[in-house]
Design an enzyme around this catalytic site. Structure first.
Site, PDB file in Angstrom:
ATOM      1  N   PRO A  23     -22.931  -6.243 -13.691  1.00 51.49           N
ATOM      2  CA  PRO A  23     -22.223  -7.447 -14.163  1.00 51.49           C
ATOM      3  C   PRO A  23     -21.362  -7.230 -15.397  1.00 51.49           C
ATOM      4  O   PRO A  23     -20.207  -7.689 -15.444  1.00 51.49           O
ATOM      5  CB  PRO A  23     -23.375  -8.436 -14.441  1.00 51.49           C
ATOM      6  CG  PRO A  23     -24.438  -8.044 -13.473  1.00 51.49           C
ATOM      7  CD  PRO A  23     -24.368  -6.532 -13.384  1.00 51.49           C
ATOM      8  N   THR A  63     -19.854  -4.585 -16.549  1.00 49.98           N
ATOM      9  CA  THR A  63     -18.652  -3.789 -16.260  1.00 49.98           C
ATOM     10  C   THR A  63     -17.636  -4.604 -15.466  1.00 49.98           C
ATOM     11  O   THR A  63     -16.426  -4.568 -15.752  1.00 49.98           O
ATOM     12  CB  THR A  63     -19.052  -2.518 -15.474  1.00 49.98           C
ATOM     13  OG1 THR A  63     -20.004  -1.805 -16.256  1.00 49.98           O
ATOM     14  CG2 THR A  63     -17.865  -1.634 -15.182  1.00 49.98           C
ATOM     15  N   GLN A 115      -8.095  -1.046  11.312  1.00 48.21           N
ATOM     16  CA  GLN A 115      -8.684  -2.387  11.351  1.00 48.21           C
ATOM     17  C   GLN A 115      -9.416  -2.610  12.668  1.00 48.21           C
ATOM     18  O   GLN A 115      -8.981  -2.136  13.717  1.00 48.21           O
ATOM     19  CB  GLN A 115      -7.590  -3.465  11.195  1.00 48.21           C
ATOM     20  CG  GLN A 115      -6.845  -3.403   9.889  1.00 48.21           C
ATOM     21  CD  GLN A 115      -7.673  -3.958   8.713  1.00 48.21           C
ATOM     22  OE1 GLN A 115      -8.879  -4.179   8.837  1.00 48.21           O
ATOM     23  NE2 GLN A 115      -7.030  -4.154   7.585  1.00 48.21           N
ATOM     24  N   ARG A 147      -2.444  -8.884  12.922  1.00 51.10           N
ATOM     25  CA  ARG A 147      -1.591  -8.049  13.778  1.00 51.10           C
ATOM     26  C   ARG A 147      -0.938  -8.895  14.860  1.00 51.10           C
ATOM     27  O   ARG A 147      -1.597  -9.760  15.436  1.00 51.10           O
ATOM     28  CB  ARG A 147      -2.447  -6.979  14.492  1.00 51.10           C
ATOM     29  CG  ARG A 147      -3.114  -5.948  13.582  1.00 51.10           C
ATOM     30  CD  ARG A 147      -2.089  -4.972  13.030  1.00 51.10           C
ATOM     31  NE  ARG A 147      -2.687  -3.903  12.246  1.00 51.10           N
ATOM     32  CZ  ARG A 147      -2.901  -3.951  10.934  1.00 51.10           C
ATOM     33  NH1 ARG A 147      -2.595  -5.036  10.246  1.00 51.10           N
ATOM     34  NH2 ARG A 147      -3.416  -2.919  10.293  1.00 51.10           N
ATOM     35  N   THR A 183     -12.826  -5.852   6.917  1.00 51.02           N
ATOM     36  CA  THR A 183     -12.399  -6.065   8.305  1.00 51.02           C
ATOM     37  C   THR A 183     -12.321  -4.758   9.094  1.00 51.02           C
ATOM     38  O   THR A 183     -12.080  -4.772  10.295  1.00 51.02           O
ATOM     39  CB  THR A 183     -11.031  -6.789   8.359  1.00 51.02           C
ATOM     40  OG1 THR A 183     -10.180  -6.209   7.364  1.00 51.02           O
ATOM     41  CG2 THR A 183     -11.173  -8.255   8.081  1.00 51.02           C
ATOM     42  N   ASP A 195     -19.725  -3.432  -9.401  1.00 51.46           N
ATOM     43  CA  ASP A 195     -20.426  -2.615 -10.401  1.00 51.46           C
ATOM     44  C   ASP A 195     -21.467  -3.517 -11.056  1.00 51.46           C
ATOM     45  O   ASP A 195     -21.675  -4.650 -10.598  1.00 51.46           O
ATOM     46  CB  ASP A 195     -19.382  -2.083 -11.416  1.00 51.46           C
ATOM     47  CG  ASP A 195     -19.782  -0.733 -12.011  1.00 51.46           C
ATOM     48  OD1 ASP A 195     -20.943  -0.599 -12.430  1.00 51.46           O
ATOM     49  OD2 ASP A 195     -18.921   0.167 -12.050  1.00 51.46           O
ATOM     50  N   LYS A 218       0.480  -7.933  -2.759  1.00 51.66           N
ATOM     51  CA  LYS A 218      -0.862  -7.450  -3.108  1.00 51.66           C
ATOM     52  C   LYS A 218      -0.778  -6.010  -3.588  1.00 51.66           C
ATOM     53  O   LYS A 218      -0.171  -5.160  -2.934  1.00 51.66           O
ATOM     54  CB  LYS A 218      -1.754  -7.528  -1.864  1.00 51.66           C
ATOM     55  CG  LYS A 218      -3.184  -7.094  -2.107  1.00 51.66           C
ATOM     56  CD  LYS A 218      -4.049  -7.415  -0.909  1.00 51.66           C
ATOM     57  CE  LYS A 218      -4.105  -6.294   0.099  1.00 51.66           C
ATOM     58  NZ  LYS A 218      -4.697  -5.041  -0.401  1.00 51.66           N
ATOM     59  N   ASP A 242       0.843  -1.195   0.000  1.00 54.84           N
ATOM     60  CA  ASP A 242       0.000   0.000   0.000  1.00 54.84           C
ATOM     61  C   ASP A 242       0.879   1.246   0.000  1.00 54.84           C
ATOM     62  O   ASP A 242       1.124   1.860   1.047  1.00 54.84           O
ATOM     63  CB  ASP A 242      -0.947  -0.022   1.203  1.00 54.84           C
ATOM     64  CG  ASP A 242      -2.014  -1.093   1.045  1.00 54.84           C
ATOM     65  OD1 ASP A 242      -2.420  -1.379  -0.106  1.00 54.84           O
ATOM     66  OD2 ASP A 242      -2.441  -1.665   2.062  1.00 54.84           O
ATOM     67  N   ASP A 273      -5.823  -6.524  -5.902  1.00 54.63           N
ATOM     68  CA  ASP A 273      -6.941  -6.328  -4.959  1.00 54.63           C
ATOM     69  C   ASP A 273      -7.695  -5.041  -5.316  1.00 54.63           C
ATOM     70  O   ASP A 273      -7.554  -4.018  -4.658  1.00 54.63           O
ATOM     71  CB  ASP A 273      -6.344  -6.250  -3.542  1.00 54.63           C
ATOM     72  CG  ASP A 273      -7.366  -5.961  -2.465  1.00 54.63           C
ATOM     73  OD1 ASP A 273      -8.556  -6.253  -2.668  1.00 54.63           O
ATOM     74  OD2 ASP A 273      -6.960  -5.449  -1.397  1.00 54.63           O
ATOM     75  N   LEU A 274      -8.497  -5.124  -6.394  1.00 50.90           N
ATOM     76  CA  LEU A 274      -9.228  -3.920  -6.820  1.00 50.90           C
ATOM     77  C   LEU A 274     -10.698  -3.987  -6.424  1.00 50.90           C
ATOM     78  O   LEU A 274     -11.455  -3.049  -6.681  1.00 50.90           O
ATOM     79  CB  LEU A 274      -9.046  -3.698  -8.334  1.00 50.90           C
ATOM     80  CG  LEU A 274      -7.587  -3.435  -8.744  1.00 50.90           C
ATOM     81  CD1 LEU A 274      -7.459  -3.224 -10.244  1.00 50.90           C
ATOM     82  CD2 LEU A 274      -6.993  -2.240  -7.998  1.00 50.90           C
ATOM     83  N   LYS A 275     -11.112  -5.096  -5.831  1.00 52.54           N
ATOM     84  CA  LYS A 275     -12.470  -5.222  -5.246  1.00 52.54           C
ATOM     85  C   LYS A 275     -13.535  -4.643  -6.167  1.00 52.54           C
ATOM     86  O   LYS A 275     -14.256  -3.714  -5.794  1.00 52.54           O
ATOM     87  CB  LYS A 275     -12.541  -4.517  -3.894  1.00 52.54           C
ATOM     88  CG  LYS A 275     -11.567  -5.011  -2.837  1.00 52.54           C
ATOM     89  CD  LYS A 275     -11.837  -4.347  -1.491  1.00 52.54           C
ATOM     90  CE  LYS A 275     -10.876  -4.747  -0.411  1.00 52.54           C
ATOM     91  NZ  LYS A 275      -9.519  -4.201  -0.553  1.00 52.54           N
ATOM     92  N   ARG A 306       0.763  -2.825   6.843  1.00 57.47           N
ATOM     93  CA  ARG A 306       1.579  -1.937   7.664  1.00 57.47           C
ATOM     94  C   ARG A 306       2.490  -2.611   8.676  1.00 57.47           C
ATOM     95  O   ARG A 306       3.631  -2.153   8.856  1.00 57.47           O
ATOM     96  CB  ARG A 306       0.662  -0.897   8.330  1.00 57.47           C
ATOM     97  CG  ARG A 306       0.118   0.098   7.322  1.00 57.47           C
ATOM     98  CD  ARG A 306      -1.107   0.827   7.810  1.00 57.47           C
ATOM     99  NE  ARG A 306      -2.270  -0.054   7.862  1.00 57.47           N
ATOM    100  CZ  ARG A 306      -3.501   0.351   8.170  1.00 57.47           C
ATOM    101  NH1 ARG A 306      -3.710   1.614   8.487  1.00 57.47           N
ATOM    102  NH2 ARG A 306      -4.500  -0.505   8.186  1.00 57.47           N
TER     103      ARG A 306
END
Ligand code: C5P
Length: 238
Positions: free
Chosen positions: A68, A70, A190, A181, A120, A66, A34, A12, A61-63, A211
């Site tokens: 179907p 797209t 989180q 963690r 989460t 939208d 990721k 990230d 990881d673009l989740k 992190r």
């Protein structure tokens, strides 16, 4: 060798150079990486291809969430990048997930396709505010069953939901768990967190950590600590 890596490090970062510098410190036999929304928006598909070419298993990881048609197009484009895993939001519904799956079936080697159940970072109270009265555990269970019925490979969920989901959907249905963690780590945003040991004891297939590794003074060392923790079976506190 890398197929056995159970840890996925979340890159990230806001800039490509920072992400690549971190990736260079990581041992490909100990982890996958990721690429999420921040890095992808900043650095785009060329960085993803670069990580794939360097030998990393990449979870894009673009989740997607939208209509179907797209989401199907987005999954098709993502699969062409040669990534190991992609994802959608289960909340997009059955037709969206069926379209996503169908879109990647045609490719030569398709990525794993999983769906996010409940983020989460969301507590039961936060879910109530968006109209989900059932609470995180029940909602995650419901969406995991729908994901399974739609023919996807697994879900993103919290460690606390893994055992129930495995029972409902079978041991082969993958569970990918963020919110990992060590006891001494800051939780950040989180909420539903757990230690690496507890995650493995619950049967989570892949652990996502960002992190606690990328912000550590010595990320390489931290990676080894996680690996050691995953080998321990005694300490199973959440
Ligand atoms: O830094 P941290 O360990 O909290 O990073 C967790 C990563 O997992 C982030 O990249 C976040 O986008 C992702 N994620 C999550 N919860 C989900 C799905 C993905 O935290 N339900």
């Amino acid at each position: 060798m890398k197929d056995s890596a159970k840890l996925i490090v979340a890159l990230d970062f806001a800039a490509e150079a920072d992400a690549l510098a971190m990736a260079n410190q990581l041992d490909r036999s100990l982890c996958k990486v990721k690429v999420g929304k921040e890095l992808f928006t900043a650095a785009g598909p060329s960085l993803v291809r670069r990580l794939v070419d360097t030998g990393f298993d990449v979870f894009l990881d673009l989740k997607f969430h939208d209509i179907p048609n797209t989401v199907a197009g987005a999954c098709r484009a993502a699969a062409k990048l040669g990534v190991w895993m992609i994802n959608v939001h289960a909340g997009g519904g059955r037709d969206m997930m069926l379209a996503a799956r169908e879109a990647i079936e045609a490719g030569a080697s398709r990525p794993l396709l999983i769906a996010v159940t409940v983020l989460t970072s969301l507590s039961d109270q936060a879910l109530q505010e968006v109209g989900v009265a059932a609470g995180a555990a029940a909602q995650a269970d419901r969406l995991a069953r729908l994901t399974h019925a739609s023919g996807l490979d697994g879900v993103v969920c919290s460690v606390h939901e893994v055992a129930g989901i495995k029972q409902a959907c079978g041991a082969a249905f993958l569970t990918v768990t963020p919110g990992i963690r060590f006891a001494e780590d800051a939780k950040g945003d989180q909420v539903r967190v757990a230690t690496p040991q507890f995650a493995r004891a619950q049967g989570a297939d892949y652990l996502v950590m960002g992190r606690p590794i990328t912000q550590a003074p010595n990320p390489r060392q931290r990676l080894l600590e996680v690996e050691r923790a995953l080998q321990q079976e005694k300490d199973v506190r959440p």
